[in-house]
Enzyme design. Structure first.
Site, PDB file in Angstrom:
ATOM      1  N   GLY A 126       4.503 -91.573  12.633  1.00 48.94           N
ATOM      2  CA  GLY A 126       3.268 -91.601  13.417  1.00 48.94           C
ATOM      3  C   GLY A 126       2.739 -93.008  13.609  1.00 48.94           C
ATOM      4  O   GLY A 126       1.807 -93.220  14.382  1.00 48.94           O
ATOM      5  N   GLY A 186       4.160 -95.762  15.011  1.00 46.85           N
ATOM      6  CA  GLY A 186       4.369 -96.290  16.367  1.00 46.85           C
ATOM      7  C   GLY A 186       3.375 -95.704  17.350  1.00 46.85           C
ATOM      8  O   GLY A 186       2.780 -96.425  18.158  1.00 46.85           O
ATOM      9  N   VAL A 215       8.750-100.873  14.338  1.00 46.22           N
ATOM     10  CA  VAL A 215       8.518-100.157  13.086  1.00 46.22           C
ATOM     11  C   VAL A 215       9.873-100.042  12.401  1.00 46.22           C
ATOM     12  O   VAL A 215      10.866 -99.660  13.042  1.00 46.22           O
ATOM     13  CB  VAL A 215       7.914 -98.752  13.332  1.00 46.22           C
ATOM     14  CG1 VAL A 215       7.782 -97.989  12.028  1.00 46.22           C
ATOM     15  CG2 VAL A 215       6.556 -98.872  14.034  1.00 46.22           C
ATOM     16  N   TYR A 253       7.890 -93.444  24.833  1.00 43.83           N
ATOM     17  CA  TYR A 253       6.848 -93.998  25.691  1.00 43.83           C
ATOM     18  C   TYR A 253       6.426 -92.990  26.764  1.00 43.83           C
ATOM     19  O   TYR A 253       5.243 -92.864  27.082  1.00 43.83           O
ATOM     20  CB  TYR A 253       7.316 -95.295  26.343  1.00 43.83           C
ATOM     21  CG  TYR A 253       7.608 -96.410  25.370  1.00 43.83           C
ATOM     22  CD1 TYR A 253       6.873 -96.568  24.200  1.00 43.83           C
ATOM     23  CD2 TYR A 253       8.630 -97.320  25.624  1.00 43.83           C
ATOM     24  CE1 TYR A 253       7.138 -97.594  23.313  1.00 43.83           C
ATOM     25  CE2 TYR A 253       8.897 -98.351  24.734  1.00 43.83           C
ATOM     26  CZ  TYR A 253       8.155 -98.485  23.590  1.00 43.83           C
ATOM     27  OH  TYR A 253       8.419 -99.503  22.723  1.00 43.83           O
TER      28      TYR A 253
END
Length: 159
Positions: A97, A99, A89, A133
């Site tokens: 938001g 990603g 991105v 993540y």
């Protein structure tokens, strides 16, 4: 949160995706390895035997993010899996938001297809991505290392 659109890539998106891949290569200090062209990507996304799929994210009608992914296979699970090759991105649109939306959609695709896993790699120095993540529920597997044959090392095996 900024409004974005997430959809499957179409042939018209290929130039934008290639541009974003170039930005990713620069971000990762790997531009010297980049050989991707629009023709190569178009062939592998939309040619007679596609080997990769893509999602694109748009903000204000402009493609500002993408994910390239493909199917792999787990012999232990006896099921296919979804492997995320790239997620990128543009920096100006991070924290929008998008990603998170891309990762969520990919996880949904894996569940819809009854895949056993959704996997990807992250560079060890990219601490922001690692934290992101992990917040999404991913487990970073430090005991695994990637092995790769490419370029001249791979071509040694040409018959």
């Amino acid at each position: 949160m900024i409004s974005y659109t997430l959809r499957s890539a179409e042939p018209r998106d290929v130039p934008a995706i290639v541009g974003l891949v170039k930005e990713l290569a620069e971000f990762e200090n790997l531009s010297h390895l980049l050989e991707l062209t629009a023709d190569k990507l178009r062939l592998h996304l939309f040619g007679p035997k596609p080997v990769v799929e893509a999602l694109v994210g748009e903000i204000g009608g402009e493609v500002v993010g993408y994910a390239l992914f493909f199917t792999n296979f787990s012999t232990f699970l006896g099921k296919p899996g979804l492997y995320l090759e790239d997620l990128y991105v543009r920096s100006a649109h991070r924290r929008s938001g998008l990603g998170q939306g891309i990762l969520t959609r990919l996880a949904q695709i894996a569940v819809e297809r009854d895949y056993g896993r959704f996997e990807w790699t992250v560079l060890d120095w990219n601490e922001d991505a690692i934290r992101f993540y992990e917040r999404m529920g991913a487990h970073v597997l430090p005991e695994w290392r990637i092995c790769r044959l490419a370029g001249p090392d791979l071509q040694r095996y040409k018959k």
